[in-house]
Design an enzyme around this catalytic site. Sequence first.
Site, PDB file in Angstrom:
ATOM      1  N   ASN A   1      24.873  22.602   9.132  1.00  0.00           N
ATOM      2  CA  ASN A   1      24.437  23.254  10.356  1.00  0.00           C
ATOM      3  C   ASN A   1      24.470  22.154  11.311  1.00  0.00           C
ATOM      4  OD1 ASN A   1      23.695  25.703   8.724  1.00  0.00           O
ATOM      5  ND2 ASN A   1      21.692  24.668   8.213  1.00  0.00           N
TER       6      ASN A   1
ATOM      7  N   VAL B   1      17.060  19.164  10.955  1.00  0.00           N
ATOM      8  CA  VAL B   1      16.573  17.804  10.771  1.00  0.00           C
ATOM      9  C   VAL B   1      18.014  16.816  11.158  1.00  0.00           C
ATOM     10  CG1 VAL B   1      16.517  15.797   8.873  1.00  0.00           C
ATOM     11  CG2 VAL B   1      15.333  18.206   8.538  1.00  0.00           C
TER      12      VAL B   1
ATOM     13  N   HIS C   1      23.689  16.412   6.652  1.00  0.00           N
ATOM     14  CA  HIS C   1      23.188  16.863   5.243  1.00  0.00           C
ATOM     15  C   HIS C   1      24.103  18.057   5.058  1.00  0.00           C
ATOM     16  CE1 HIS C   1      20.366  18.455   7.978  1.00  0.00           C
ATOM     17  NE2 HIS C   1      20.313  19.438   7.278  1.00  0.00           N
TER      18      HIS C   1
ATOM     19  N   HIS D   1      24.571  20.921   2.638  1.00  0.00           N
ATOM     20  CA  HIS D   1      23.702  21.937   1.683  1.00  0.00           C
ATOM     21  C   HIS D   1      24.399  22.513   0.801  1.00  0.00           C
ATOM     22  CE1 HIS D   1      20.254  22.969   4.544  1.00  0.00           C
ATOM     23  NE2 HIS D   1      21.140  22.652   5.416  1.00  0.00           N
TER      24      HIS D   1
ATOM     25  N   ASP E   1      16.116  20.407  -2.053  1.00  0.00           N
ATOM     26  CA  ASP E   1      15.556  20.962  -0.807  1.00  0.00           C
ATOM     27  C   ASP E   1      14.041  21.378  -0.832  1.00  0.00           C
ATOM     28  OD1 ASP E   1      16.634  22.184   2.090  1.00  0.00           O
ATOM     29  OD2 ASP E   1      14.700  22.778   1.618  1.00  0.00           O
TER      30      ASP E   1
HETATM   31  P1  AMP Z   1      18.798  22.094   8.407  1.00  0.00           P
HETATM   32  O1  AMP Z   1      18.032  23.264   8.859  1.00  0.00           O
HETATM   33  O2  AMP Z   1      20.134  22.378   8.202  1.00  0.00           O
HETATM   34  O3  AMP Z   1      18.883  20.837   9.224  1.00  0.00           O
HETATM   35  O4  AMP Z   1      18.362  21.729   6.937  1.00  0.00           O
HETATM   36  C1  AMP Z   1      17.064  20.894   6.907  1.00  0.00           C
HETATM   37  C2  AMP Z   1      16.657  21.247   5.419  1.00  0.00           C
HETATM   38  O5  AMP Z   1      15.975  20.069   5.076  1.00  0.00           O
HETATM   39  C3  AMP Z   1      15.892  22.457   5.436  1.00  0.00           C
HETATM   40  O6  AMP Z   1      16.366  23.185   4.444  1.00  0.00           O
HETATM   41  C4  AMP Z   1      14.439  21.789   4.765  1.00  0.00           C
HETATM   42  O7  AMP Z   1      13.884  22.611   4.075  1.00  0.00           O
HETATM   43  C5  AMP Z   1      14.830  20.639   4.297  1.00  0.00           C
HETATM   44  N1  AMP Z   1      13.709  19.350   4.426  1.00  0.00           N
HETATM   45  C6  AMP Z   1      12.898  18.975   5.443  1.00  0.00           C
HETATM   46  N2  AMP Z   1      12.172  18.095   4.871  1.00  0.00           N
HETATM   47  C7  AMP Z   1      12.471  17.840   3.739  1.00  0.00           C
HETATM   48  C8  AMP Z   1      11.992  16.786   2.704  1.00  0.00           C
HETATM   49  N3  AMP Z   1      10.933  16.034   2.838  1.00  0.00           N
HETATM   50  N4  AMP Z   1      12.716  16.962   1.505  1.00  0.00           N
HETATM   51  C9  AMP Z   1      13.674  17.878   1.258  1.00  0.00           C
HETATM   52  N5  AMP Z   1      13.989  18.746   2.009  1.00  0.00           N
HETATM   53  C10 AMP Z   1      13.703  18.827   3.231  1.00  0.00           C
END
Ligand code: AMP
Length: 114
Positions: free
Chosen positions: A87, A96, A100, A102, A30
């Site tokens: 989430n 995003v 995914h 975590h 992340d």
């Molecule tokens: P969520 O809030 O559950 O949608 O998690 C999205 C995650 O993606 C967050 O923890 C961000 O820090 C992570 N994130 C966003 N852009 C990137 C990226 N380019 N590379 C790695 N992690 C990312």
Amino acid sequence: MPECLFCKIAAGELDTELVYEDEEVVAFNDLNPQAPIHVLVIPRKHIATLNDLEPADAGLVGRLYLAATTLARKKGVDDSGYRTLMNCNADGGQTVFHLHLHLLGGRRMGWPPG
Ligand code: AMP
Ligand code: ZN
């Protein structure tokens, strides 16, 4: 999904280092880690949210978890413990919109989650 950030990462179109990959799943650290270990495990297939899962994706979801447990073992937190979570949408804190999982570890997690 040409404009999806995580589709681009899965396709190797960005510089993101993959810490795990197989035919259906990739994982990467992340960008904004919330624990000493914070890995995102994603399907190569674009699925926007948990709500978009179909019965045919059941095996794929299992593969996400198996990749996470493989990584937890590799990083040495399988015995000490870790947390996995997905989430969903606004109240779940999803930012995003490509599914995914975590994987968080390396510190004691709080409960209830914020
Ligand atoms: P969520 O809030 O559950 O949608 O998690 C999205 C995650 O993606 C967050 O923890 C961000 O820090 C992570 N994130 C966003 N852009 C990137 C990226 N380019 N590379 C790695 N992690 C990312
Ligand atoms: Zn995507």
